[in-house]
Design a protein around this motif. Structure first.
Motif, PDB file in Angstrom:
ATOM      1  N   ASN A  75       0.831  -1.204   0.000  1.00  0.00           N
ATOM      2  CA  ASN A  75       0.000   0.000   0.000  1.00  0.00           C
ATOM      3  C   ASN A  75       0.867   1.257   0.000  1.00  0.00           C
ATOM      4  O   ASN A  75       0.548   2.254  -0.663  1.00  0.00           O
ATOM      5  CB  ASN A  75      -0.924   0.007   1.219  1.00  0.00           C
ATOM      6  N   GLY A  76       1.959   1.206   0.770  1.00  0.00           N
ATOM      7  CA  GLY A  76       2.875   2.341   0.783  1.00  0.00           C
ATOM      8  C   GLY A  76       3.489   2.588  -0.582  1.00  0.00           C
ATOM      9  O   GLY A  76       3.591   3.733  -1.040  1.00  0.00           O
ATOM     10  N   GLU A  77       3.904   1.510  -1.251  1.00  0.00           N
ATOM     11  CA  GLU A  77       4.474   1.644  -2.594  1.00  0.00           C
ATOM     12  C   GLU A  77       3.431   2.187  -3.570  1.00  0.00           C
ATOM     13  O   GLU A  77       3.751   2.977  -4.469  1.00  0.00           O
ATOM     14  CB  GLU A  77       4.990   0.290  -3.080  1.00  0.00           C
ATOM     15  N   HIS A  78       2.176   1.759  -3.381  1.00  0.00           N
ATOM     16  CA  HIS A  78       1.104   2.222  -4.260  1.00  0.00           C
ATOM     17  C   HIS A  78       0.892   3.730  -4.100  1.00  0.00           C
ATOM     18  O   HIS A  78       0.747   4.466  -5.087  1.00  0.00           O
ATOM     19  CB  HIS A  78      -0.188   1.468  -3.940  1.00  0.00           C
ATOM     20  N   VAL A  79       0.875   4.188  -2.855  1.00  0.00           N
ATOM     21  CA  VAL A  79       0.702   5.624  -2.605  1.00  0.00           C
ATOM     22  C   VAL A  79       1.902   6.410  -3.134  1.00  0.00           C
ATOM     23  O   VAL A  79       1.749   7.482  -3.737  1.00  0.00           O
ATOM     24  CB  VAL A  79       0.503   5.887  -1.100  1.00  0.00           C
ATOM     25  N   LEU A  80       3.115   5.871  -2.934  1.00  0.00           N
ATOM     26  CA  LEU A  80       4.307   6.553  -3.442  1.00  0.00           C
ATOM     27  C   LEU A  80       4.338   6.568  -4.968  1.00  0.00           C
ATOM     28  O   LEU A  80       4.959   7.452  -5.572  1.00  0.00           O
ATOM     29  CB  LEU A  80       5.570   5.885  -2.893  1.00  0.00           C
ATOM     30  N   ALA A  81       3.672   5.585  -5.581  1.00  0.00           N
ATOM     31  CA  ALA A  81       3.564   5.609  -7.042  1.00  0.00           C
ATOM     32  C   ALA A  81       2.805   6.852  -7.494  1.00  0.00           C
ATOM     33  O   ALA A  81       3.145   7.479  -8.512  1.00  0.00           O
ATOM     34  CB  ALA A  81       2.858   4.346  -7.534  1.00  0.00           C
ATOM     35  N   ASP A  82       1.779   7.227  -6.721  1.00  0.00           N
ATOM     36  CA  ASP A  82       1.056   8.469  -7.022  1.00  0.00           C
ATOM     37  C   ASP A  82       1.963   9.683  -6.858  1.00  0.00           C
ATOM     38  O   ASP A  82       1.841  10.673  -7.593  1.00  0.00           O
ATOM     39  CB  ASP A  82      -0.166   8.602  -6.105  1.00  0.00           C
TER      40      ASP A  82
END
Length: 227
Positions: A75-82
């Motif tokens: 989830n953290g990686e997903h948010v950082l992708a944004d």
């Protein structure tokens, strides 16, 4: 635990899909001349969103690593992708406004898409490794160094080291070989001490199992090992 690993891989697949869409759009923009509107407002809104997502993403990664949670890390990686997407947008808007050349837009999009594609692939690769109970070579070396030092201190030896991750839990098993004359109570104390050091090395959610055996029986095979 396996569901958490699958969920992490799904997050990686979603990030990869978004990266491919960004790359496709970048190629499309490279051959068209679409006008960029509301640059000032767009930069302010995008910058604010990036700042919020950066704090949230780093917090999720920190907690995920601390708790050894693949879901929180994904989830953290997903948010950082944004965040990476927002940074690319800000860079493109700034460069286009400063230079007047619209080619910066697809270039920044390609860079962001490439970064997201790598992140998505890494998450899917880690998820696959978790499903296959893949051994971590770094952890393997740390465990062997710790066991070697502990055994040297008490003049023991060890063998049959096994370890694997299953979601948040790390399972470790090994055999400790004691001199035949060692008192069982004393052997148990030493084994408990070594188990505690292994648990301390790997974090909170660890399951450590040690098998005690006399040196005279060191090379005898247990029946369960022949299955």
């Amino acid at each position: 635990d396996k569901v958490a690993i699958i969920s992490s891989g799904f997050e990686g697949a979603m990030i990869s899909a978004a990266a491919l869409l960004i790359l496709y759009d970048a190629v499309h923009k490279a051959f068209t001349s679409e006008a960029i509107e509301s640059v000032g407002i767009g930069m302010i809104l995008t910058g604010a969103a990036a700042a919020v997502n950066l704090v949230l993403g780093l917090s999720l990664l920190r907690v995920g690593k601390k708790r050894n949670s693949p879901v929180l890390r994904a989830n953290g990686e997903h948010v950082l992708a944004d965040v990476w997407t927002s940074v690319a947008v800000l860079a493109a808007l700034g460069l286009v406004q400063f230079t007047g050349w619209r080619g910066w837009d697809p270039i920044c999009a390609v860079l962001a898409g490439g970064k997201l594609l790598w992140t998505g692939w890494r998450l899917m690769r880690e998820s696959f490794g978790g499903l296959m109970d893949e051994a971590d070579l770094t952890v393997e070396k740390e465990l062997r160094d710790l066991l070697y030092a502990g055994c040297a201190t008490h003049q023991l030896s060890y063998h049959n080291l096994r370890h694997r991750h299953s979601g948040r839990t790390h399972w470790v098993e090994f055999h400790l070989v004691f001199p035949d004359e060692t008192d069982l109570h004393h052997a148990h104390e030493i084994a408990t001490e070594i188990e505690a050091k292994v648990a301390s090395l790997l974090g909170d959610d660890v399951r450590v199992i040690s098998h005690l055996e006399p040196r005279s029986a060191e090379h005898q095979e247990e029946r369960w090992e022949l299955r």
